[in-house]
Design an enzyme around this catalytic site. Structure first.
Site: not given
Ligand SMILES: [Zn+2]
Length: 394
Positions: A63, A104
């Protein structure tokens, strides 16, 4: 009378009877109709078993891991990063439907459903927030076992998009509720409070157990897994500590355990592993935290790669949802306009933003079908390529 003679006699008898009712043309049409109906109603399972070898798929998402984050593993790690083992490499554009810089939720929605949506969406459509089928729903129908591993809460945007359908990533208690009845067979993450310290006072742990999960909320204990059971490892904090604050090898260990369990299924598996906190480090503009999170993620990548190399029927994809922090590996004193003061011998990581950026994101692929991940394309193509690789796996 032998069986063969009896069959010939039976066919002849039926033919003569039918001739009395139908013309020859009608009999032929009837036979064609029966054969086409049979092939139409044959179950997809039968088709799959005949034509396709169930391909295991491991998708690892760092991420917030852009190219500079990934590069840091080459300058600050102690050994050659596992990223180097991959030969098929591409790039994705990560924009979502309403903003050029994504988050995300929209990023994971694109990977999980093959469709882009708006910032904050958890696998719902941008038009009317209706549910969009995700890859876990699709593959579990084909007999796949599925798993999720993360170091933030399992209800956080990235893993959530692989099992929940919610109009906003902030509805984490709703997301937790949807995990109970989802198709997920294994998960390991933090986020226990969203299950047992909820605003609605419900305790979802007994519900998960009723639904076949053997739950563990204290530690990540390896065990003799039974493929007929489901396993949930749900750690007490909302987010696990960062690697720099003492997190153990949860991410690589959980990845190894997930593979151990899932690979016992003969009909294939899908596993998503998230290096969750690379993003958090980017938001904090904390380069030491970021580097340690990338190195930890690279260990998980190694676990997946080593399994795939031995197994021979596993596709591994490593990518990210977006870049976070505008991270770069410039020279010491590189922000000075006195060029002579720049020290190119020393890398001084720095950040350009506390948010995400729109930089293209690398994709690494290994295993059957990995060559189709080359090139530059949109993030939602990852979903289609994973299914395509499966179809090509004869
Ligand atoms: Zn973020």
């Amino acid at each position: 009378m032998s069986m063969g003679l009896f069959c010939i006699w039976l066919i002849d008898y039926l033919y003569k009877k039918l001739q009395k009712i139908f013309t020859m043309k009608k009999i032929i049409s009837l036979v064609i109709l029966t054969v086409s109906l049979w092939s139409c109603f044959r179950s997809p399972d039968e088709t799959q078993k005949e034509d396709i070898k169930p391909l295991n798929v491991i998708l690892l998402i760092g991420d917030g891991m852009g190219l500079s984050q990934l590069s840091s593993a080459y300058y600050f790690g102690e050994q050659e990063p596992n990223f180097s083992k991959f030969k098929d490499i591409g790039f994705i554009n990560t924009s979502c439907t309403n903003t050029r810089i994504t988050d995300s939720a929209a990023g994971a929605t694109a990977f999980a459903t093959g469709n882009r949506s708006y910032k904050g969406a958890i696998s719902v459509s941008p038009q009317d927030t209706s549910s969009m089928t995700n890859i876990i729903e699709t593959l579990s129908l084909l007999g796949y076992k599925t798993g999720l591993v993360a170091t933030y809460s399992v209800t956080h945007a990235t893993p959530a998009a692989f099992y929940a359908h919610v109009d906003s990533r902030d509805k984490q208690e709703d997301i937790a509720m949807q995990l109970v009845t989802s198709e997920v067979d294994f998960f390991a993450s933090s986020g226990l409070p969203y299950f047992n310290a909820r605003e609605d006072n419900k305790d979802l742990i007994p519900l998960l157990e009723q639904n076949g999960f053997e739950m563990e909320t204290q530690r990540l204990d390896a065990k003799e897994f039974n493929v007929k059971k489901k396993y949930g490892y749900l750690m007490p904090p909302i987010s696990m500590p960062a690697k720099v604050d003492g997190r153990d090898d949860f991410l690589p260990d959980a990845t190894k355990m997930a593979i151990d369990y899932l690979s016992r299924n003969k009909d294939g598996f899908f596993l998503m592993v998230e290096g969750s906190q690379i993003d958090g480090a980017g938001h904090k503009n904390n380069s030491e935290m970021l580097i340690q999170e990338v190195l930890d993620f690279d260990k998980a990548v190694g676990m997946a790669f080593d399994f795939a190399e031995k197994n021979g029927n596993t596709l591994v994809i490593v990518t990210a949802d977006h870049e976070t922090g505008g991270f770069t590996l410039g020279a010491e004193n590189g922000t000075s306009d006195d060029y002579d003061s720049h020290d190119y011998a020393v890398i001084e990581p720095s950040f350009a933003t506390y948010g995400h950026s729109a930089t293209l994101i690398p994709v690494f692929a290994f295993g059957p079908g990995s060559d189709i991940f080359r090139g530059v394309y949109n993030n939602n193509e990852i979903f289609h390529k994973m299914l395509k690789a499966r179809e090509l796996n004869k």
